[in-house]
Design an enzyme around this catalytic site. Structure first.
Site, PDB file in Angstrom:
ATOM      1  N   PRO A  55     -21.530  -5.684  -6.806  1.00 17.86           N
ATOM      2  CA  PRO A  55     -20.907  -6.407  -5.682  1.00 17.86           C
ATOM      3  C   PRO A  55     -21.788  -6.364  -4.437  1.00 17.86           C
ATOM      4  CG  PRO A  55     -19.840  -4.267  -5.956  1.00 17.86           C
ATOM      5  CD  PRO A  55     -20.871  -4.395  -7.058  1.00 17.86           C
ATOM      6  N   CYS A  56     -22.862  -7.092  -4.487  1.00 19.26           N
ATOM      7  CA  CYS A  56     -23.803  -7.088  -3.357  1.00 19.26           C
ATOM      8  C   CYS A  56     -23.131  -7.580  -2.088  1.00 19.26           C
ATOM      9  CB  CYS A  56     -25.000  -7.967  -3.701  1.00 19.26           C
ATOM     10  SG  CYS A  56     -24.558  -9.454  -4.577  1.00 19.26           S
TER      11      CYS A  56
END
Length: 113
Positions: A55-56
């Site tokens: 989940p950048c």
DNA sequence: CAGTTGACGGCCC
DNA sequence: GGGGCCGCCAACT
């Protein structure tokens, strides 16, 4: 055995970010092992081999502001995802004082204000 | 192999 | 207070 590169370490940290929390590049870098990897973190997330597991969008700058070159859908997309996680935005920037990820909470307990 | 880049951070002007 | 520059490390060309 240690085929894990610096990037892999970073991915591991980002992957540990709980929902509803955000971590700054420096935060991730420090957790990865070196606080000077802030730029390397950005690079690592840039390659982002697994956007589905990494989940950048939970990684923001220390100002609590999303990066300006988000390539997975746009800056606005990141804000939308964070809002879905329960993160609150204030004047376009995340309230890091409340949503900054803290992997090492003290025993005092009264840490969440 | 060497040079340049890069989704940052902190300090200086 | 705002803007700009340098510095850190690893990866890419």
């Amino acid at each position: 055995m240690e085929r894990k590169s610096t990037f892999d370490l970073i991915y591991d940290v980002v992957r540990q970010i709980p929902r509803g929390k955000v971590a700054s590049y420096g935060q991730v870098a420090a957790l990865a092992g070196n606080a000077h990897w802030a730029r390397v973190v950005g690079y690592a997330l840039h390659v982002n081999p697994d956007p589905d597991g990494i989940p950048c969008y939970r990684v923001v700058t220390k100002d609590g502001r999303p990066s300006s070159a988000f390539a997975f859908g746009g800056e606005n997309r990141q804000v939308e995802l964070l809002l879905a996680d329960g993160v609150r935005f204030e004047d376009g920037h995340v309230v890091m004082e409340e949503f900054a990820w803290q992997p090492l909470p003290p025993d005092d307990g009264g840490y969440y204000l």
